[in-house]
Design a protein around this motif. Structure first.
Motif, PDB file in Angstrom:
ATOM      1  N   LEU A  31     -17.695  50.878 -55.772  1.00  0.00           N
ATOM      2  CA  LEU A  31     -17.845  52.182 -56.789  1.00  0.00           C
ATOM      3  C   LEU A  31     -16.756  53.046 -56.527  1.00  0.00           C
ATOM      4  O   LEU A  31     -15.974  53.435 -57.637  1.00  0.00           O
ATOM      5  N   ALA A  32     -16.835  53.437 -55.379  1.00  0.00           N
ATOM      6  CA  ALA A  32     -15.353  54.326 -55.145  1.00  0.00           C
ATOM      7  C   ALA A  32     -14.088  53.909 -55.463  1.00  0.00           C
ATOM      8  O   ALA A  32     -13.093  54.770 -55.850  1.00  0.00           O
ATOM      9  N   ALA A  33     -13.898  52.656 -55.212  1.00  0.00           N
ATOM     10  CA  ALA A  33     -12.665  51.874 -55.638  1.00  0.00           C
ATOM     11  C   ALA A  33     -12.688  51.765 -57.059  1.00  0.00           C
ATOM     12  O   ALA A  33     -11.346  51.956 -57.599  1.00  0.00           O
ATOM     13  N   THR A  34     -13.656  51.779 -57.801  1.00  0.00           N
ATOM     14  CA  THR A  34     -13.630  51.531 -59.358  1.00  0.00           C
ATOM     15  C   THR A  34     -13.325  52.942 -60.072  1.00  0.00           C
ATOM     16  O   THR A  34     -12.707  52.968 -61.088  1.00  0.00           O
ATOM     17  N   LEU A  35     -13.849  54.189 -59.375  1.00  0.00           N
ATOM     18  CA  LEU A  35     -14.037  55.065 -60.159  1.00  0.00           C
ATOM     19  C   LEU A  35     -12.481  55.707 -60.280  1.00  0.00           C
ATOM     20  O   LEU A  35     -11.721  55.527 -59.394  1.00  0.00           O
ATOM     21  N   ASP A  36     -12.259  56.906 -61.116  1.00  0.00           N
ATOM     22  CA  ASP A  36     -11.072  57.435 -61.487  1.00  0.00           C
ATOM     23  C   ASP A  36     -10.467  57.768 -59.819  1.00  0.00           C
ATOM     24  O   ASP A  36     -10.989  58.571 -59.215  1.00  0.00           O
ATOM     25  N   PRO A  37      -9.096  57.468 -59.611  1.00  0.00           N
ATOM     26  CA  PRO A  37      -8.706  57.762 -58.345  1.00  0.00           C
ATOM     27  C   PRO A  37      -8.286  59.397 -58.361  1.00  0.00           C
ATOM     28  O   PRO A  37      -8.181  59.775 -57.142  1.00  0.00           O
ATOM     29  N   ALA A  38      -8.435  59.802 -59.464  1.00  0.00           N
ATOM     30  CA  ALA A  38      -8.112  61.380 -59.145  1.00  0.00           C
ATOM     31  C   ALA A  38      -9.383  62.225 -58.862  1.00  0.00           C
ATOM     32  O   ALA A  38      -9.091  63.379 -58.487  1.00  0.00           O
ATOM     33  N   ILE A  39     -10.406  61.586 -58.769  1.00  0.00           N
ATOM     34  CA  ILE A  39     -11.806  62.131 -58.292  1.00  0.00           C
ATOM     35  C   ILE A  39     -11.802  61.796 -56.704  1.00  0.00           C
ATOM     36  O   ILE A  39     -11.877  60.839 -56.444  1.00  0.00           O
ATOM     37  N   GLN A  74     -23.141  51.732 -62.678  1.00  0.00           N
ATOM     38  CA  GLN A  74     -22.744  51.773 -64.201  1.00  0.00           C
ATOM     39  C   GLN A  74     -23.197  53.104 -64.867  1.00  0.00           C
ATOM     40  O   GLN A  74     -22.261  53.602 -65.409  1.00  0.00           O
ATOM     41  N   GLN A  75     -24.189  53.939 -64.069  1.00  0.00           N
ATOM     42  CA  GLN A  75     -24.462  55.066 -64.837  1.00  0.00           C
ATOM     43  C   GLN A  75     -23.504  56.101 -64.479  1.00  0.00           C
ATOM     44  O   GLN A  75     -22.672  57.165 -64.952  1.00  0.00           O
ATOM     45  N   ALA A  76     -22.947  55.962 -63.135  1.00  0.00           N
ATOM     46  CA  ALA A  76     -21.754  56.645 -62.573  1.00  0.00           C
ATOM     47  C   ALA A  76     -20.578  56.516 -63.272  1.00  0.00           C
ATOM     48  O   ALA A  76     -19.761  57.441 -63.560  1.00  0.00           O
ATOM     49  N   LEU A  77     -20.061  55.553 -63.430  1.00  0.00           N
ATOM     50  CA  LEU A  77     -18.908  55.275 -64.101  1.00  0.00           C
ATOM     51  C   LEU A  77     -18.943  55.839 -65.531  1.00  0.00           C
ATOM     52  O   LEU A  77     -17.752  56.347 -65.956  1.00  0.00           O
ATOM     53  N   GLY A  80      -0.982  54.503 -50.060  1.00  0.00           N
ATOM     54  CA  GLY A  80      -1.200  55.699 -49.138  1.00  0.00           C
ATOM     55  C   GLY A  80      -2.509  56.393 -49.694  1.00  0.00           C
ATOM     56  O   GLY A  80      -2.840  57.461 -49.555  1.00  0.00           O
ATOM     57  N   THR A  81      -3.339  55.720 -50.360  1.00  0.00           N
ATOM     58  CA  THR A  81      -4.854  56.565 -50.993  1.00  0.00           C
ATOM     59  C   THR A  81      -5.902  55.694 -50.252  1.00  0.00           C
ATOM     60  O   THR A  81      -6.054  54.389 -50.325  1.00  0.00           O
ATOM     61  N   ALA A  82      -6.643  56.573 -49.896  1.00  0.00           N
ATOM     62  CA  ALA A  82      -8.008  55.876 -49.159  1.00  0.00           C
ATOM     63  C   ALA A  82      -9.264  56.140 -50.078  1.00  0.00           C
ATOM     64  O   ALA A  82      -9.038  56.826 -51.197  1.00  0.00           O
ATOM     65  N   LEU A  83     -10.238  55.454 -49.908  1.00  0.00           N
ATOM     66  CA  LEU A  83     -11.288  54.958 -50.845  1.00  0.00           C
ATOM     67  C   LEU A  83     -12.110  56.611 -50.909  1.00  0.00           C
ATOM     68  O   LEU A  83     -12.465  57.083 -52.047  1.00  0.00           O
ATOM     69  N   ALA A  84     -12.094  57.145 -49.768  1.00  0.00           N
ATOM     70  CA  ALA A  84     -12.717  58.663 -49.600  1.00  0.00           C
ATOM     71  C   ALA A  84     -11.819  59.488 -48.979  1.00  0.00           C
ATOM     72  O   ALA A  84     -10.995  59.190 -48.068  1.00  0.00           O
ATOM     73  N   VAL A  85     -12.293  60.817 -48.970  1.00  0.00           N
ATOM     74  CA  VAL A  85     -11.646  62.099 -48.304  1.00  0.00           C
ATOM     75  C   VAL A  85     -12.425  62.403 -47.043  1.00  0.00           C
ATOM     76  O   VAL A  85     -12.168  62.863 -46.280  1.00  0.00           O
ATOM     77  N   ASP A  86     -13.664  61.816 -46.922  1.00  0.00           N
ATOM     78  CA  ASP A  86     -14.591  62.093 -45.776  1.00  0.00           C
ATOM     79  C   ASP A  86     -15.875  61.051 -45.879  1.00  0.00           C
ATOM     80  O   ASP A  86     -16.111  60.363 -46.830  1.00  0.00           O
ATOM     81  N   PHE A  87     -16.270  61.169 -44.680  1.00  0.00           N
ATOM     82  CA  PHE A  87     -17.647  60.186 -44.491  1.00  0.00           C
ATOM     83  C   PHE A  87     -18.907  60.996 -43.655  1.00  0.00           C
ATOM     84  O   PHE A  87     -18.284  61.394 -42.524  1.00  0.00           O
TER      85      PHE A  87
END
Length: 556
Positions: A72-80, A38-41, A104-111
């Motif tokens: 949260l990654a799925a909820t946050l702005d996809p531009a980030i 919630q705080q992150a969003l 064609g969009t992944a949840l994250a760019v790295d793990f």
């Protein structure tokens, strides 16, 4: 902008937040932290975040089913872009984080696994900034005299009259947009602002790449949603028709929490400095023949490929022109009362020109000009309230949709270049040409004499053919009247070609709604303040006269 970028770290463990945050700060990044989704969003909706580092388990570290970080990654702005940071090595979670979805969009760019240490995380962060964020913090930005971030913010309708803190935040977001939009330039000079009608701003800028000076480009900035809509419109309606010599969008849009930006370049030979059409039209050293040729180039070359798409309207498009323009301008029900209030203000106001107008019942006006008194329909009642009979467009085509003088740039050879494609799409084939006539009459005609404007209206509205010459009869010689008449005649000749008919009914109907738009939202965009009231009254008078013409023709 001195730091390397802004990173948000999200973890429910305060020790991890502190250690990761301090490490990234020591390596030149600005860091914000959040201990809950919630705080992150909330933070990403209010502040600039270039990269988010998110722990997988944000609710319960001992719950193997807790994947709230991925949620949260799925909820946050996809531009980030996001990096998933975790102490738990699970191949299924790695696959889920990095696999692209249907778009064609992944949840994250790295793990990144926590056990690999801080430098592995730093490596992932630096890679993400290079490949995804592309923050050009070394670019030097300079300004022509009179320009600044504040001047650009004042171009945005949403911030006019806003408080100081909001404007400072918008300045910060604009600077962030620009340094990401031009990720390869070493320097950028802001040359001049092109003031527009909508809620966005346009600035002409010149990038440099080392010792090599680049070509001038257009940076369009404004509310994030508006800019993204224009980007989508360009991809759908403009890119497939881009010619060898045309305005072309470069790269992807960039976004902050509230704003967005895109850049256009001018492809093809482009001699001389670009000016918008309004300035070009008003120059004394530009002959009317050159203006007519510029318009021919605009509608034949720039818009020509769009107009080749013209066709008979389909079943869902066979709706009267007033319905088209109610949607496209727009004139919804909530605007009708506002327009009626505008009419009452024009008729009963304190401006000297109000003496020419009197209310004659709920739907008529009495207008006295040049010694004659005529009864005209109230244009708002005729067009938006009464069930007037308007024609269905005989042809529809892809059109620019907002072809006013500030969205047309003219180069040193008089060739036109288009910008602002927010409203581009299918519409009545004559809407661009009708809007340009409204610009010439209500914005570019430089006279305070309403009688002279009335003479232009009488000359331009009586012909029953778009091919008929427009001959203005007025006692004194006003160069502006002759110039306007010649340009309008050129627009109507082009309209004949596009519509494949010289019947003016559809053209006049389209023009009526643009006259109402000017009447309602008129601002003096060129010349001195004194032109404000006469331009608004002219639009009001013109709209009423068009209604009278359409009413008279309809009764025959």
């Amino acid at each position: 902008m001195r730091n390397k970028g802004r990173v948000l770290v999200v973890d429910n463990n305060p020790k991890v937040l502190a250690s990761v945050g301090d490490f990234l700060k020591a390596n030149g990044y600005s860091v914000s932290t959040a201990d809950s989704p919630q705080q992150a969003l909330k933070l990403t909706q209010e502040e600039i975040v270039h990269l988010a580092i998110i722990d997988i388990r944000l609710t319960d570290d001992y719950d193997e089913t807790d994947v709230s970080g991925l949620d949260l990654a799925a909820t946050l702005d996809p531009a980030i872009p996001k990096i998933i940071l975790t102490a738990y090595e699970d191949i299924n979670l790695i696959i889920r984080s990095l696999s692209p979805d249907r778009r064609g969009t992944a949840l994250a760019v790295d793990f990144v696994l926590k056990r690999l240490g801080p430098y592995k995380l730093l490596e992932a962060v630096e890679k993400a900034f290079r490949s995804k964020v592309r923050l050009n913090t070394r670019m030097e930005i300079t300004w022509e005299k009179g320009l600044s971030w504040r001047v650009l913010v004042e171009e945005l309708k949403a911030y006019r009259g806003g408080d100081e803190s909001e404007k400072r935040k918008a300045e910060e977001e604009l600077e962030d947009l620009v340094v990401r939009l031009l990720d390869r330039a070493t320097a950028l000079k802001m040359l001049r602002v092109i003031s527009g009608r909508g809620g966005c701003g346009v600035v002409i800028a010149r990038p440099s790449f080392g010792r090599v000076m680049g070509e001038d480009m257009v940076i369009k900035f404004g509310p994030r949603k508006t800019v993204m809509a224009e980007f989508a419109n360009y991809k759908r309606w403009v890119e497939p028709f881009a010619a060898v010599r045309s305005t072309q969008l470069r790269g992807e849009p960039v976004r902050t929490p509230h704003l967005g930006a895109i850049k256009y370049s001018f492809v093809g030979e482009r001699p001389g400095r670009l000016v918008h059409f309004n300035d070009y039209y008003l120059r004394d050293n530009v002959p009317v023949e050159s203006i007519a040729e510029t318009l021919r180039y605009l509608f034949k070359e720039c818009c020509g490929l769009w107009y080749k798409s013209k066709r008979k309207p389909g079943d869902r498009e066979r709706i009267p022109l007033d319905v088209w323009y109610r949607k496209q301008l727009p004139f919804q029900e909530k605007h009708v009362k506002e327009l009626r209030d505008v009419v009452e203000g024009l008729v009963n106001g304190e401006q000297p020109l109000a003496r020419h107008f009197r209310r004659q019942g709920p739907d008529r006006l009495e207008v006295t000009l040049d010694g004659e008194t005529v009864s005209l329909p109230d244009p708002v009642h005729f067009a938006l309230v009464a069930k007037s009979s308007f024609p269905v467009p005989s042809l529809v085509a892809i059109t620019h949709g907002d072809l006013n003088g500030t969205n047309i740039l003219v180069d040193g050879e008089g060739k036109a270049w288009l910008i602002d494609f927010f409203k581009t799409g299918w519409g009545p084939v004559l809407r661009d040409l009708a809007e340009m006539e409204s610009v010439v009459k209500f914005e570019l005609l430089q006279t305070d004499d309403l009688l002279a404007r009335y003479a232009l209206e009488k000359a331009s509205l009586w012909p029953r053919s778009l091919k008929h010459p427009i001959q203005v009869e007025y006692p004194s010689r006003l160069a502006g009247l002759g110039r306007a008449a010649t340009v309008i005649q050129q627009l109507r000749a082009l309209a004949c070609d596009v519509a494949e008919t010289d019947d003016p009914r559809e053209y006049y109907t389209s023009f009526l709604f643009y006259a109402l738009k000017e009447m309602a939202g008129f601002k003096p965009r060129v010349g001195a303040e004194r032109h404000f009231s006469v331009g608004q009254y002219h639009a009001f008078l013109s709209a009423a006269m068009v209604c009278e013409t359409l009413e008279r023709w309809g009764s025959r």
